[in-house]
Design an enzyme around this catalytic site. Structure first.
Site, PDB file in Angstrom:
ATOM      1  N   GLY A 168       0.913  -1.314  -0.099  1.00  0.00           N
ATOM      2  CA  GLY A 168       0.083   0.137  -0.077  1.00  0.00           C
ATOM      3  C   GLY A 168       0.932   1.123  -0.005  1.00  0.00           C
ATOM      4  O   GLY A 168       1.725   1.568  -0.972  1.00  0.00           O
ATOM      5  N   GLY A 169       0.704   1.929   1.078  1.00  0.00           N
ATOM      6  CA  GLY A 169       1.472   3.323   0.931  1.00  0.00           C
ATOM      7  C   GLY A 169       1.158   4.131  -0.177  1.00  0.00           C
ATOM      8  O   GLY A 169       0.331   4.054  -0.857  1.00  0.00           O
ATOM      9  N   THR A 170       1.684   5.227  -0.191  1.00  0.00           N
ATOM     10  CA  THR A 170       1.790   6.237  -1.277  1.00  0.00           C
ATOM     11  C   THR A 170       1.699   5.537  -2.713  1.00  0.00           C
ATOM     12  O   THR A 170       0.981   5.857  -3.549  1.00  0.00           O
ATOM     13  CB  THR A 170       2.528   7.433  -1.273  1.00  0.00           C
ATOM     14  OG1 THR A 170       2.446   8.058   0.203  1.00  0.00           O
ATOM     15  CG2 THR A 170       2.469   8.582  -2.479  1.00  0.00           C
ATOM     16  N   ALA A 171       2.821   4.741  -2.845  1.00  0.00           N
ATOM     17  CA  ALA A 171       3.075   4.212  -4.241  1.00  0.00           C
ATOM     18  C   ALA A 171       2.026   3.187  -4.603  1.00  0.00           C
ATOM     19  O   ALA A 171       1.412   3.148  -5.657  1.00  0.00           O
ATOM     20  CB  ALA A 171       4.409   3.310  -4.105  1.00  0.00           C
TER      21      ALA A 171
ATOM     22  N   LYS B 213       2.812  24.016  -0.587  1.00  0.00           N
ATOM     23  CA  LYS B 213       4.413  24.249  -1.217  1.00  0.00           C
ATOM     24  C   LYS B 213       4.699  25.047  -2.358  1.00  0.00           C
ATOM     25  O   LYS B 213       4.193  24.746  -3.428  1.00  0.00           O
ATOM     26  CB  LYS B 213       5.095  22.685  -1.267  1.00  0.00           C
ATOM     27  CG  LYS B 213       6.652  22.619  -1.351  1.00  0.00           C
ATOM     28  CD  LYS B 213       7.028  21.355  -1.833  1.00  0.00           C
ATOM     29  CE  LYS B 213       8.372  21.450  -2.159  1.00  0.00           C
ATOM     30  NZ  LYS B 213       8.985  19.971  -2.559  1.00  0.00           N
TER      31      LYS B 213
END
Length: 519
Positions: A14-17, A83
């Site tokens: 999973g995670g962002t990637a 940003k």
């Protein structure tokens, strides 16, 4: 039914990637297709997300729009701040007494406010002797005053100034997971992959997990992080180590609270050079994400942690620190057989210019546009993908290394060794030899796969070498006068911009109750 067709994709990790890939492919591949592609994501319930306050590029606005995520929701749910730049502190030279020196890599390049290239006129002194970023844009001043890149009346994903985001990686993954599983039809399995089964030709046939039957797919995507469970462990794709070029291999991170709820939120990632690396400082809505990225050859973990605590004035060691080991480099190939590595499973470079998430996006863009219809088409697409990302990572390494090579610091072995010619990629050295005597040209960038643009190289080169001056054959008296008028107009516009733009914190506070206008 074509048995050779690519009808199913399984993403491991999973995670962002993982979740960004799942969302992007589900939205792009299945929005009009008569035969939809089945997308399944397998995520371990036992592996924590590596998230310490993340920075993105302006491309993230396009990515989220394509996925269908509302910007106001994204900002609220992911502790997002705006940003607009990276600020490099003490990279050119060490601090002198209590005085820092700095320069900016802005997102507002010349193309946003100039009809022609202003660089030759800055180089020959026609624009005065302020910093390059200040001479060609108001965005440095916007950042210095903690202002937002837009107003509440600005529609979502649009800005007065070009911008990206700082975000909480854990919360971002959770938002993408929700969108993927509730809106985009992605199948979710919470399980640990226990075995990878290969076919006779070496491609992946199926996965075993500790909670399901075996999982088969036509195409597998490895988003398992540093473990590289499929690409590295199962398919044995070698890892190319680049620690002879980029020296940092450790990080110590601390999440730091704001001293008061009214503290300004920085509109830029702050990178402050240190004796054996550099400190990142990313302001989210609720906290700062900070970390010291350093080389274990030049500093111990204890020294690094103390240096970061000194930076934060955490003399009582009240804040929790996490230590990370990093292997800098990339896989020999990024797409092997029927498996693609995206994110940390494919490559890792130090996070100096926040390239990691952008290169995940780039992989998603290319894979979605060239998604193979069948096994026959996969060979061609695989070769294109590998060629593209070998080049992208090569240029990412060169761009990061350029920051060190151009530095005039010689106050520690780390900085002196970074300028050793043996550690400098040949392509970078050739470019710098030319650029230190000639303006950077668009013809220096012949490939569409360059991750960093001409404008980015200009901000770094002319920021690190602010005294650099030279004449150019393309200048003319008429254009020189126009350039001087444009630069003066920018400076005169500052008072109006300062009055109209809210601070980063003010705009983010308003977004807790109100939404940007939808386009």
């Amino acid at each position: 039914m074509n048995s050779d067709a690519i009808n199913s994709v399984t993403i491991v990790g999973g995670g962002t990637a993982g979740w960004l890939t799942a969302c992007y492919l589900a939205r792009q591949l299945n929005q009009e297709a008569a035969d939809t592609i089945t997308i399944t994501l397998v995520e371990s319930p036992d592996v924590p997300i590596i998230g310490v306050g993340e920075g993105t590029w302006p491309t993230m606005r396009t990515t989220l729009q394509r996925i269908g995520v509302d910007e106001s929701r994204f900002i609220r749910e992911c502790d997002v701040s705006f940003k607009q730049a990276s600020k490099f502190v003490n990279w050119h030279r060490p601090a002198q007494g209590n005085t820092d020196n700095f320069y900016y890599h802005l997102f507002d390049g010349p193309g946003f406010s100039w009809e022609f290239n202003p660089v030759p006129y800055w180089l020959d002194g026609s624009l005065g002797f302020s910093s390059y970023a200040n001479a060609i844009s108001l965005q440095e001043q916007v950042c210095q005053h903690h202002l937002a890149p837009k107003m509440m009346v600005t529609p979502q994903y649009q800005g007065v100034f070009n911008y990206a985001y700082h975000l909480d990686a854990g919360k971002f993954s959770q938002l993408l997971k929700t969108v993927a599983t509730t809106e985009l039809g992605v199948n979710y399995i919470s399980a640990n992959v226990t075995d990878v089964h290969l076919d006779n030709d070496g491609s992946i046939r199926s996965l075993s997990t500790d909670r399901t039957d075996d999982l088969g797919a036509d195409l597998f995507i490895d988003c398992s992080g540093f473990k590289s469970l499929l690409l590295g462990e199962a398919l044995k794709v070698p890892f190319i180590d680049l620690n002879d070029v980029l020296f940092v291999d450790r990080a110590v991170t601390i999440q730091a609270p704001y001293k008061t709820p009214e503290c300004p939120i920085a509109s830029q990632t702050i990178s402050t050079a240190q004796e054996a690396g550099w400190i990142w400082d990313i302001g989210l809505q609720s906290r700062r994400g900070t970390g010291y990225v350093y080389s274990s050859k030049y500093s111990s973990a204890e020294q690094a942690e103390q240096l970061l605590r000194d930076y934060l004035n955490d003399s009582e060691a009240e804040l929790e620190a996490r230590h990370l080991q990093m292997r800098v480099g990339h896989r020999q190939t990024f797409w092997e057989k029927n498996c693609i590595g995206i994110g940390l499973s494919a490559a890792f470079m130090e996070p100096l210019e926040a390239s990691a998430i952008f290169l995940i996006e780039a992989a998603c863009f290319m894979l979605a546009e060239q998604f193979p219809k069948n096994q026959r088409g996969m060979d061609y697409v695989r070769n294109q993908f590998n060629e593209s990302f070998a080049f992208r990572w090569q240029k990412t390494v060169e761009f990061i290394k350029m920051h060190y090579v151009l530095s005039e610091r010689d106050d520690s072995p780390f900085w002196r060794d970074n300028k050793d010619p043996a550690s400098i990629p040949e392509g970078l050295q050739q470019r710098l030899d030319y650029w230190l005597e000639n303006p950077i040209s668009k013809y220096d960038f012949s490939s569409q796969y360059e991750p960093f643009t001409k404008e980015s190289y200009e901000f770094i080169l002319y920021g690190m070498r602010p005294e650099l001056r030279m004449d150019s054959p393309v200048t003319s008296p008429a254009q020189r006068e126009k350039a001087q008028q444009q630069s003066q107009w920018l400076q005169q516009s500052w008072q109006q911009a300062k009055q109209q733009l809210p601070t980063n914190r003010e705009l983010l506070t308003r977004l807790q109750e109100n939404d940007f206008q939808k386009i």
